[in-house]
Design an enzyme around this catalytic site. Structure first.
Site, mmCIF file in Angstrom:
data_model
loop_
_atom_site.group_PDB
_atom_site.id
_atom_site.type_symbol
_atom_site.label_atom_id
_atom_site.label_comp_id
_atom_site.label_asym_id
_atom_site.label_seq_id
_atom_site.Cartn_x
_atom_site.Cartn_y
_atom_site.Cartn_z
ATOM 1 N N CYS A 175 0.893 -1.141 -0.019
ATOM 2 C CA CYS A 175 -0.118 0.085 0.085
ATOM 3 C C CYS A 175 0.928 1.268 0.117
ATOM 4 C CB CYS A 175 -1.224 0.061 1.127
ATOM 5 S SG CYS A 175 -2.138 1.222 1.293
ATOM 6 N N HIS A 223 -3.482 -5.662 1.236
ATOM 7 C CA HIS A 223 -2.880 -5.819 2.448
ATOM 8 C C HIS A 223 -2.623 -7.321 3.058
ATOM 9 C CE1 HIS A 223 -2.345 -1.612 3.953
ATOM 10 N NE2 HIS A 223 -3.355 -1.520 2.982
ATOM 11 N N GLU A 230 -0.822 -8.468 5.098
ATOM 12 C CA GLU A 230 -0.377 -8.591 6.490
ATOM 13 C C GLU A 230 -1.812 -8.689 7.622
ATOM 14 O OE1 GLU A 230 -0.310 -6.052 4.739
ATOM 15 O OE2 GLU A 230 -0.661 -4.048 6.164
#
Lengths: 225, 82
Positions: free
Chosen positions: A87, A196, A198
């Site tokens: 990002c 994302h 994560e």
């Protein structure tokens, strides 16, 4: 000894802790790196996390790109160290010219936050090594400036050389050219991704565990190096 | 003290969704003769010392590396009279 993966915190980074958690769950040792130092603390790889470094002032990633630590990261990346920008981290990598193109405001102007389906098209880069070709995954997407733009020649080159690592499927969320969600550099050690991973690494949190493979990929690469 | 102005605009072929939003708002307000709006950035730099070729060259360098992203933006540099 498990590999050490650094996570840079810029003023305004948001997802640095989640990135550290993902690295730990993947089996590596996360190392917090501060933007104001040039010391990479002997890490084996670096993650530039999501967020709004410097409040997205000027352009997203434009000021972070000149943080002291970025000079060390750019040198290390050019020497082959794996670097993963998520990002805002992707925006920083484009601003640093470690990756071609730029990320601009979503074509519909809305900030988007949703679970997004992607197709992984490159399984040779440092962070996509563990995926199967054309594997479909679902991970969160949340951005206001995620529209990937490059000139036609660059886009053609990215396609021809297999450097588009992931594409949006079931609808383009932000106007990205050719549905690009992520790309890698020529050497395959620098990877940028708008959604994302994560946030999709642990059962009970997020839409899947698909994100973990980005982090285990670099781990297997480092262990086998 | 001289002032140098750097204007940064998205390249013409790059979609400017903010400009489009302003354009639609202007139209709603009845400004029907406005057919297009592009939004850019203006930087005003106060310069200590003469604004000679060397000073302008260094400002262009700054514009190219920081103020504009030349992948998507063009910039112009001009000296403004006080």
């Amino acid at each position: 000894m498990s590999p050490r993966v650094g996570v840079v915190t810029f003023p305004g980074s948001l997802d640095d802790r989640d990135a550290q958690r993902a690295i730990r769950l993947a089996g590596a040792e996360p190392v917090a790196l501060w933007h104001g130092t040039t010391d990479l603390s002997k890490v084996d790889a670096v993650v530039l996390p999501g967020g709004f470094s410097y409040g997205d002032y000027l352009r997203a990633g434009a000021i972070a790109r000149f943080a002291p630590i970025m000079a060390s990261i750019i040198d290390a990346a050019n020497d082959g160290m794996p670097v993963f920008g998520i990002c805002n981290g992707f925006q920083v990598l484009c601003e640093s010219h470690l990756l071609p193109g730029a990320l601009t405001r979503n074509d519909h102007l809305h900030f988007i936050c949703r679970d997004q389906k992607l197709r992984i098209e490159n399984t040779t880069s440092a962070f996509t090594y563990g995926f199967n070709t054309n594997q479909e995954i679902v991970i969160p997407l949340k951005n206001g400036e995620g529209s990937y733009i490059a000139d036609e020649r660059t886009l053609d080159e990215l396609e021809a050389t297999g450097r588009i690592i992931a594409r949006y499927i079931d609808g383009n969320p932000n106007g990205s050219r050719r549905d690009i969600a992520g790309i890698t550099n020529e050497a395959g050690n620098v990877v940028g991704l708008m959604p994302h991973p994560e946030h999709a690494v642990e059962a009970g949190f997020g839409p899947s565990l698909d994100g973990l493979t980005f982090f285990t990929s670099v781990l297997s690469r480092l262990v086998n190096a | 003290m001289a002032r140098v102005v750097v204007d940064v605009m998205l390249k013409s072929e790059i979609l400017d969704p903010q400009g489009k939003a302003v354009e639609r708002a202007a139209d709603r307000l009845g400004y029907s003769t406005i057919t297009s709006v592009r939004q850019g950035k203006r930087f005003e730099l106060q310069i200590d010392g003469p604004v000679d070729d060397a000073a302008l060259a260094s400002i262009r360098e700054l514009a190219e590396s920081l103020l504009a992203n030349t992948v998507i933006e063009d910039f112009t540099v001009r000296v403004e009279d006080n």
